[in-house]
Enzyme design. Structure first.
Site, PDB file in Angstrom:
ATOM      1  N   THR A 130     -10.150 -13.801   0.584  1.00  0.00           N
ATOM      2  CA  THR A 130      -9.072 -13.502  -0.356  1.00  0.00           C
ATOM      3  C   THR A 130      -7.703 -13.776   0.262  1.00  0.00           C
ATOM      4  O   THR A 130      -7.552 -13.747   1.491  1.00  0.00           O
ATOM      5  CB  THR A 130      -9.149 -12.012  -0.753  1.00  0.00           C
ATOM      6  OG1 THR A 130      -7.933 -11.607  -1.367  1.00  0.00           O
ATOM      7  CG2 THR A 130      -9.343 -11.111   0.461  1.00  0.00           C
ATOM      8  N   ASP A 131      -6.710 -13.995  -0.591  1.00  0.00           N
ATOM      9  CA  ASP A 131      -5.338 -14.167  -0.089  1.00  0.00           C
ATOM     10  C   ASP A 131      -4.745 -12.842   0.402  1.00  0.00           C
ATOM     11  O   ASP A 131      -3.719 -12.827   1.077  1.00  0.00           O
ATOM     12  CB  ASP A 131      -4.429 -14.780  -1.174  1.00  0.00           C
ATOM     13  CG  ASP A 131      -4.296 -13.928  -2.429  1.00  0.00           C
ATOM     14  OD1 ASP A 131      -5.036 -12.927  -2.568  1.00  0.00           O
ATOM     15  OD2 ASP A 131      -3.452 -14.265  -3.288  1.00  0.00           O
ATOM     16  N   GLU A 132      -5.437 -11.719   0.071  1.00  0.00           N
ATOM     17  CA  GLU A 132      -4.868 -10.413   0.426  1.00  0.00           C
ATOM     18  C   GLU A 132      -4.843 -10.187   1.935  1.00  0.00           C
ATOM     19  O   GLU A 132      -4.134  -9.306   2.421  1.00  0.00           O
ATOM     20  CB  GLU A 132      -5.628  -9.297  -0.301  1.00  0.00           C
ATOM     21  CG  GLU A 132      -5.615  -9.532  -1.806  1.00  0.00           C
ATOM     22  CD  GLU A 132      -6.077  -8.358  -2.649  1.00  0.00           C
ATOM     23  OE1 GLU A 132      -5.991  -7.218  -2.193  1.00  0.00           O
ATOM     24  OE2 GLU A 132      -6.505  -8.615  -3.792  1.00  0.00           O
ATOM     25  N   TYR A 155      -9.413  -2.655   1.973  1.00  0.00           N
ATOM     26  CA  TYR A 155     -10.142  -3.829   1.477  1.00  0.00           C
ATOM     27  C   TYR A 155      -9.723  -5.089   2.230  1.00  0.00           C
ATOM     28  O   TYR A 155     -10.552  -5.806   2.799  1.00  0.00           O
ATOM     29  CB  TYR A 155      -9.909  -4.012  -0.029  1.00  0.00           C
ATOM     30  CG  TYR A 155     -10.295  -5.391  -0.548  1.00  0.00           C
ATOM     31  CD1 TYR A 155     -11.616  -5.837  -0.495  1.00  0.00           C
ATOM     32  CD2 TYR A 155      -9.327  -6.255  -1.084  1.00  0.00           C
ATOM     33  CE1 TYR A 155     -11.969  -7.106  -0.964  1.00  0.00           C
ATOM     34  CE2 TYR A 155      -9.671  -7.518  -1.551  1.00  0.00           C
ATOM     35  CZ  TYR A 155     -10.991  -7.944  -1.486  1.00  0.00           C
ATOM     36  OH  TYR A 155     -11.334  -9.202  -1.945  1.00  0.00           O
ATOM     37  N   LYS A 159     -11.767  -7.575   4.836  1.00  0.00           N
ATOM     38  CA  LYS A 159     -11.962  -9.016   4.599  1.00  0.00           C
ATOM     39  C   LYS A 159     -11.365  -9.811   5.771  1.00  0.00           C
ATOM     40  O   LYS A 159     -11.933 -10.800   6.220  1.00  0.00           O
ATOM     41  CB  LYS A 159     -11.310  -9.450   3.271  1.00  0.00           C
ATOM     42  CG  LYS A 159     -11.995  -8.946   2.008  1.00  0.00           C
ATOM     43  CD  LYS A 159     -13.428  -9.440   1.831  1.00  0.00           C
ATOM     44  CE  LYS A 159     -13.523 -10.926   1.534  1.00  0.00           C
ATOM     45  NZ  LYS A 159     -14.923 -11.327   1.212  1.00  0.00           N
TER      46      LYS A 159
HETATM   47  P1  NAD Z   1     -17.668  -8.214  -7.352  1.00  0.00           P
HETATM   48  O1  NAD Z   1     -17.353  -6.838  -6.866  1.00  0.00           O
HETATM   49  O2  NAD Z   1     -17.585  -8.521  -8.795  1.00  0.00           O
HETATM   50  O3  NAD Z   1     -19.144  -8.617  -6.895  1.00  0.00           O
HETATM   51  C1  NAD Z   1     -19.639  -8.346  -5.623  1.00  0.00           C
HETATM   52  C2  NAD Z   1     -21.136  -8.607  -5.616  1.00  0.00           C
HETATM   53  O4  NAD Z   1     -21.625  -8.326  -4.292  1.00  0.00           O
HETATM   54  C3  NAD Z   1     -21.924  -7.691  -6.568  1.00  0.00           C
HETATM   55  O5  NAD Z   1     -22.913  -8.445  -7.250  1.00  0.00           O
HETATM   56  C4  NAD Z   1     -22.564  -6.672  -5.652  1.00  0.00           C
HETATM   57  O6  NAD Z   1     -23.802  -6.172  -6.140  1.00  0.00           O
HETATM   58  C5  NAD Z   1     -22.767  -7.494  -4.382  1.00  0.00           C
HETATM   59  N1  NAD Z   1     -22.808  -6.642  -3.194  1.00  0.00           N
HETATM   60  C6  NAD Z   1     -21.911  -5.662  -2.860  1.00  0.00           C
HETATM   61  N2  NAD Z   1     -22.302  -5.068  -1.721  1.00  0.00           N
HETATM   62  C7  NAD Z   1     -23.449  -5.691  -1.334  1.00  0.00           C
HETATM   63  C8  NAD Z   1     -24.328  -5.522  -0.222  1.00  0.00           C
HETATM   64  N3  NAD Z   1     -24.113  -4.578   0.683  1.00  0.00           N
HETATM   65  N4  NAD Z   1     -25.386  -6.354  -0.120  1.00  0.00           N
HETATM   66  C9  NAD Z   1     -25.616  -7.316  -1.044  1.00  0.00           C
HETATM   67  N5  NAD Z   1     -24.833  -7.498  -2.127  1.00  0.00           N
HETATM   68  C10 NAD Z   1     -23.762  -6.686  -2.266  1.00  0.00           C
HETATM   69  O7  NAD Z   1     -16.743  -9.167  -6.484  1.00  0.00           O
HETATM   70  P2  NAD Z   1     -15.997 -10.526  -6.899  1.00  0.00           P
HETATM   71  O8  NAD Z   1     -14.709 -10.175  -7.524  1.00  0.00           O
HETATM   72  O9  NAD Z   1     -16.946 -11.402  -7.596  1.00  0.00           O
HETATM   73  O10 NAD Z   1     -15.685 -11.119  -5.455  1.00  0.00           O
HETATM   74  C11 NAD Z   1     -16.630 -11.948  -4.774  1.00  0.00           C
HETATM   75  C12 NAD Z   1     -16.056 -12.368  -3.440  1.00  0.00           C
HETATM   76  O11 NAD Z   1     -14.851 -13.104  -3.657  1.00  0.00           O
HETATM   77  C13 NAD Z   1     -15.693 -11.211  -2.518  1.00  0.00           C
HETATM   78  O12 NAD Z   1     -16.021 -11.577  -1.209  1.00  0.00           O
HETATM   79  C14 NAD Z   1     -14.184 -11.066  -2.682  1.00  0.00           C
HETATM   80  O13 NAD Z   1     -13.598 -10.534  -1.512  1.00  0.00           O
HETATM   81  C15 NAD Z   1     -13.786 -12.511  -2.923  1.00  0.00           C
HETATM   82  N6  NAD Z   1     -12.555 -12.712  -3.722  1.00  0.00           N
HETATM   83  C16 NAD Z   1     -12.410 -12.070  -4.931  1.00  0.00           C
HETATM   84  C17 NAD Z   1     -11.269 -12.326  -5.688  1.00  0.00           C
HETATM   85  C18 NAD Z   1     -11.078 -11.690  -7.049  1.00  0.00           C
HETATM   86  O14 NAD Z   1     -10.009 -11.854  -7.658  1.00  0.00           O
HETATM   87  N7  NAD Z   1     -12.049 -10.994  -7.608  1.00  0.00           N
HETATM   88  C19 NAD Z   1     -10.286 -13.190  -5.217  1.00  0.00           C
HETATM   89  C20 NAD Z   1     -10.473 -13.819  -3.972  1.00  0.00           C
HETATM   90  C21 NAD Z   1     -11.627 -13.571  -3.242  1.00  0.00           C
HETATM   91  P1  TYD Z   2      -6.380  -5.561  -9.288  1.00  0.00           P
HETATM   92  O1  TYD Z   2      -6.976  -6.210 -10.493  1.00  0.00           O
HETATM   93  O2  TYD Z   2      -6.977  -4.281  -8.789  1.00  0.00           O
HETATM   94  O3  TYD Z   2      -6.370  -6.674  -8.143  1.00  0.00           O
HETATM   95  P2  TYD Z   2      -5.660  -6.652  -6.663  1.00  0.00           P
HETATM   96  O4  TYD Z   2      -5.250  -5.276  -6.353  1.00  0.00           O
HETATM   97  O5  TYD Z   2      -6.791  -7.110  -5.803  1.00  0.00           O
HETATM   98  O6  TYD Z   2      -4.529  -7.612  -6.765  1.00  0.00           O
HETATM   99  O7  TYD Z   2      -4.847  -5.289  -9.567  1.00  0.00           O
HETATM  100  C1  TYD Z   2      -3.957  -6.321  -9.938  1.00  0.00           C
HETATM  101  C2  TYD Z   2      -2.581  -5.728 -10.019  1.00  0.00           C
HETATM  102  O8  TYD Z   2      -2.560  -4.787 -11.110  1.00  0.00           O
HETATM  103  C3  TYD Z   2      -2.166  -4.943  -8.774  1.00  0.00           C
HETATM  104  O9  TYD Z   2      -0.781  -5.118  -8.551  1.00  0.00           O
HETATM  105  C4  TYD Z   2      -2.454  -3.497  -9.151  1.00  0.00           C
HETATM  106  C5  TYD Z   2      -2.189  -3.482 -10.656  1.00  0.00           C
HETATM  107  N1  TYD Z   2      -3.001  -2.480 -11.429  1.00  0.00           N
HETATM  108  C6  TYD Z   2      -2.355  -1.593 -12.287  1.00  0.00           C
HETATM  109  O10 TYD Z   2      -1.120  -1.597 -12.433  1.00  0.00           O
HETATM  110  N2  TYD Z   2      -3.123  -0.700 -12.966  1.00  0.00           N
HETATM  111  C7  TYD Z   2      -4.481  -0.646 -12.836  1.00  0.00           C
HETATM  112  O11 TYD Z   2      -5.135   0.236 -13.469  1.00  0.00           O
HETATM  113  C8  TYD Z   2      -5.120  -1.587 -11.967  1.00  0.00           C
HETATM  114  C9  TYD Z   2      -6.603  -1.571 -11.785  1.00  0.00           C
HETATM  115  C10 TYD Z   2      -4.331  -2.494 -11.283  1.00  0.00           C
END
Ligand code: NAD
Ligand code: TYD
Length: 350
Positions: A130-132, A155, A159
């Site tokens: 992630t970019d975070e 988090y 990562k």
């Molecule tokens: P998500 O929470 O929707 O899905 C995570 C998946 O991992 C789920 O299916 C869960 O069952 C599985 N999982 C969790 N713990 C596990 C374990 N101990 N063993 C096996 N499986 C397990 O997450 P997402 O939003 O789809 O993110 C996927 C990846 O992409 C993550 O690594 C996250 O850090 C990265 N990412 C997410 C975003 C975003 O905006 N959502 C952006 C950049 C990177």
């Molecule tokens: P989120 O979807 O949790 O992603 P991330 O924290 O990984 O960027 O949140 C996106 C933005 O929205 C973040 O600035 C937090 C804000 N946010 C709210 O204001 N209210 C909410 O209930 C949630 C879940 C997020």
């Protein structure tokens, strides 16, 4: 080619699994997932009977199980997405994030290393991050691949740690790897604890929209299918030991995004203009809230020719329609455990 995709029952993972199963009939795709609250096999029910697909229910924190699975299947490639992914949950339970995101990643790295025993020809470990990990930006500037890591939440710290271990295994053991750091995704199957799907769900139910702080936080939003395309490209054409940033060229302040969503939802639901906006409720800020994320995606653009294929308007419209058309999916994932989480998370604010 045997490819292991971890976290394939989750939001982004399900789109990656579908893309690989459909586009590469000659590969065998193994989807390994523990099916936590965020994992849902419904997300990939359309491809579950394909002959080049198999599901493995396993927890990446279970070193013995992971080693045994790698010994049995000898995966040529790993695309690792399984993770605990929600910042708010990491604030209440950091250890869960260390266990899955750090130790779980190490278990995969160790199993991959052991199976190939230094003979990594044609093998690849792809770590999805992630970019975070870069921390927060001020009003100006963009994250590049050389921005120093400076994570602010449990988090992003977990990562960042996993990214460092992947790189360390590359340097120390000669393990071939690629790593990508992507901005906020949105799209179908997004779990409704995250901003966009949570607010779509609350608007449908006429529930308050809890905006943290003053809402002046900025995120760079990317349609999930465009992330899956980027992952496909980097997996096949990315350079060994390289990092690529992936982003949407699409910055939005939370409050502006929420207001746009309200307008779209009023239209789709046939509600009077301004109805949903009245649901906006400012609540206590998230501790350690990063002000702004924005990605410079010029490296992946120049080297691999990737760019987002849809505009934010198109992607958001598609996403809202998906949630409205998939009411049962939304109902299923927002029962039980979800309600307990919601009550705890928002009990002080809305
Ligand atoms: P998500 O929470 O929707 O899905 C995570 C998946 O991992 C789920 O299916 C869960 O069952 C599985 N999982 C969790 N713990 C596990 C374990 N101990 N063993 C096996 N499986 C397990 O997450 P997402 O939003 O789809 O993110 C996927 C990846 O992409 C993550 O690594 C996250 O850090 C990265 N990412 C997410 C975003 C975003 O905006 N959502 C952006 C950049 C990177
Ligand atoms: P989120 O979807 O949790 O992603 P991330 O924290 O990984 O960027 O949140 C996106 C933005 O929205 C973040 O600035 C937090 C804000 N946010 C709210 O204001 N209210 C909410 O209930 C949630 C879940 C997020």
């Amino acid at each position: 080619m045997k490819i292991l995709i971890t976290g394939g029952a989750g939001f982004i993972g399900s789109h990656v699994v579908r893309r690989f199963v459909r586009n590469y009939p000659d590969y065998k795709i193994y989807n390994l997932d523990a099916l936590t609250y965020a994992g849902n096999l419904e997300n990939i029910s359309d491809i579950e009977h394909e002959p080049n697909y198999a599901f493995i229910k396993a927890d990446i924190t279970d070193a013995a199980a992971i080693t045994a699975i790698f010994k049995e299947h000898a995966f040529d490639g790993v695309i690792h997405l399984a993770a605990e992914s929600h910042v708010d949950r990491s604030i209440t339970d950091p250890l869960a994030f260390v266990n899955t995101n750090v130790l779980g990643t190490l278990n995969l790295l160790n199993a991959f290393k052991e199976v190939w025993a230094g003979n990594f020809d044609g093998k690849l470990f792809y770590h999805v991050s992630t970019d975070e990990v870069y921390g927060t930006l001020g009003a100006e500037g963009l994250f590049t691949e050389t921005t120093p890591y400076s994570p602010n939440s449990p988090y992003s710290a977990s990562k960042a740690a996993s990214d460092h271990f992947v790189r360390a295994y590359g340097e120390t053991y000669g393990m071939p790897f690629v790593l990508t750091n992507c901005s906020n995704n949105y799209g179908p199957n997004h779990f409704p604890e995250k901003l966009i799907p949570l607010f779509i769900n609350n608007i449908i139910q006429n529930k308050p929209l809890p905006v943290y702080g003053d809402g002046n936080y900025t995120r760079d939003w990317l349609f999930v299918k465009d992330h899956a395309v980027a992952i496909d490209l980097v997996f096949h054409k990315g350079k060994n030991h390289q990092t690529y940033n992936i982003g949407g060229f699409n910055e939005w302040k939370n409050i502006d995004l929420v207001k746009l969503l309200c307008v779209i939802m009023d239209e789709k639901l046939g509600r009077e203009k301004g109805t949903s906006e009245k649901l906006i409720t400012y609540v206590k800020d998230r501790p350690g809230h990063d002000l702004r994320y924005a990605i410079d995606a010029s490296k992946i653009n120049k080297e691999l020719g990737w760019e987002p294929s849809v505009t934010f308007e198109e992607g958001l419209d598609f996403t809202v329609n998906w949630f409205l058309d998939n009411h049962d999916w939304l109902k299923n994932v927002t029962s039980g455990e979800y309600l307990k989480y919601y009550e705890k998370q928002y009990s002080h604010g809305v």
